[in-house]
Design an enzyme around this catalytic site. Structure first.
Site, PDB file in Angstrom:
ATOM      1  CE1 TYR A 242      -1.911  -6.752   4.042  1.00  0.00           C
ATOM      2  CE2 TYR A 242      -2.713  -6.462   1.803  1.00  0.00           C
ATOM      3  CZ  TYR A 242      -2.921  -6.401   3.174  1.00  0.00           C
ATOM      4  OH  TYR A 242      -4.139  -6.004   3.656  1.00  0.00           O
TER       5      TYR A 242
ATOM      6  NE  ARG B  81      -6.047 -10.698   4.976  1.00  0.00           N
ATOM      7  CZ  ARG B  81      -7.109 -10.053   4.489  1.00  0.00           C
ATOM      8  NH1 ARG B  81      -7.156  -8.748   4.480  1.00  0.00           N
ATOM      9  NH2 ARG B  81      -8.161 -10.711   4.037  1.00  0.00           N
TER      10      ARG B  81
ATOM     11  CE1 TYR C 251      -4.278  -1.565   0.759  1.00  0.00           C
ATOM     12  CE2 TYR C 251      -2.848  -3.148   1.840  1.00  0.00           C
ATOM     13  CZ  TYR C 251      -4.076  -2.808   1.306  1.00  0.00           C
ATOM     14  OH  TYR C 251      -5.086  -3.727   1.317  1.00  0.00           O
TER      15      TYR C 251
ATOM     16  CG  HIS D 119      -7.637  -8.015   0.340  1.00  0.00           C
ATOM     17  ND1 HIS D 119      -6.436  -8.556   0.722  1.00  0.00           N
ATOM     18  CD2 HIS D 119      -7.706  -6.807   0.942  1.00  0.00           C
ATOM     19  CE1 HIS D 119      -5.816  -7.721   1.531  1.00  0.00           C
ATOM     20  NE2 HIS D 119      -6.544  -6.640   1.678  1.00  0.00           N
TER      21      HIS D 119
ATOM     22  CG  HIS E 119      -9.587  -2.948   1.780  1.00  0.00           C
ATOM     23  ND1 HIS E 119      -9.880  -3.448   3.035  1.00  0.00           N
ATOM     24  CD2 HIS E 119      -8.287  -3.274   1.549  1.00  0.00           C
ATOM     25  CE1 HIS E 119      -8.796  -4.036   3.532  1.00  0.00           C
ATOM     26  NE2 HIS E 119      -7.816  -3.955   2.651  1.00  0.00           N
TER      27      HIS E 119
HETATM   28 FE   LIG Z   1      -5.896  -4.927   2.816  1.00  0.00          FE
END
Ligand SMILES: [Fe+2]
Length: 248
Positions: free
Chosen positions: A152, A162, A113, A165, A167
């Protein structure tokens, strides 16, 4: 839904509440941080009054066409597999929800991110910020162009990753239709070890997974995934359990 006046009183619409067994629990044993933030007492359902059954009026001009294309930012093209993500927003009666604000945020193709506290050793993409938004059309449809996010690590347990995905945040037509959730990709090998995905009741997990849609792929350009989102009711898209460590 709109309120009506008859018999001298204001009759407000109500929104179906999902059954308790379909709710993602606020505390989930394998998801470490939920132990610190989940309420110790059973939450109380608030009555649906005017404040709850009406909602924000957002105005179309606040969302611009390029907000729906995450692949073109900062004067260049994002790296990664281009994907078209599309679907419909429906209410609990299966009716399309037009003019709904759909906001998304996601990691880049390397699983990172653009955020000050996300500094695991994966590269940032100078042309990808991972933020997008779009308003549903008159048939409740939405679509945006982006790149497939990477997995990640998130420190929940040793070697915790994870699944890929995106959000999602939706306002719907009323504050009681507010939904914050995550969209997953089919057949992700990381599902089995992810306590956030597995916190969703088993019968509802499939509703959090998108479908590969060959019919919407774009020749020589992008793959496509379809994901319908249902606000409130027995077929509701599962609410996420909150923070997955990405702070985005
Ligand atoms: Fe996330």
């Amino acid at each position: 839904m709109t309120g009506t006046t008859s018999g001298g009183g204001l009759h407000l619409p109500g929104y179906l509440r999902e059954p308790a067994e379909a709710r993602t629990p606020l505390a989930f044993p394998g998801y470490r941080s939920t132990a610190l933030r989940a309420p110790l007492r059973t939450p109380v359902d608030l009555p649906q009054r005017l404040t709850e059954v009406t909602g924000p009026v957002l105005g179309e001009d606040r969302v611009l066409p390029h907000d729906a294309d995450l692949t073109l930012r900062r004067g260049g093209e994002a790296l990664g597999q281009r994907i078209l993500v599309h679907g419909r927003v429906l209410d609990s009666d299966g009716r399309p929800v037009p003019d709904a604000l759909v906001e998304v945020w996601q990691a880049n193709a390397a699983g990172r991110y653009r955020h000050v506290v996300d500094n695991w050793p994966a590269p940032l993409d100078p042309h990808f910020d991972g933020l997008g938004r779009v308003v549903t059309d008159s048939l409740g449809r939405y679509e945006f162009m982006t790149i497939k996010p990477g997995a990640y690590p998130w420190g929940n347990h040793h070697n915790a990753w994870r699944p890929a995905h995106i959000h999602f945040s939706l306002f719907g037509r009323a504050f009681t239709q507010r939904l914050v959730t995550q969209m997953y990709f089919p057949d992700d090998p990381l599902f089995g070890q992810d306590p956030i995905f597995n916190a969703i009741p088993a019968a509802a997990r499939h509703r959090a997974i998108s479908r590969f849609s060959l019919d919407r792929t774009q020749d020589n350009w992008a793959l496509a995934f379809e994901w319908d989102i249902v606000l409130r009711g027995s077929e509701q898209t599962p609410f996420e359990t909150d923070d997955d460590g990405d702070v985005a």
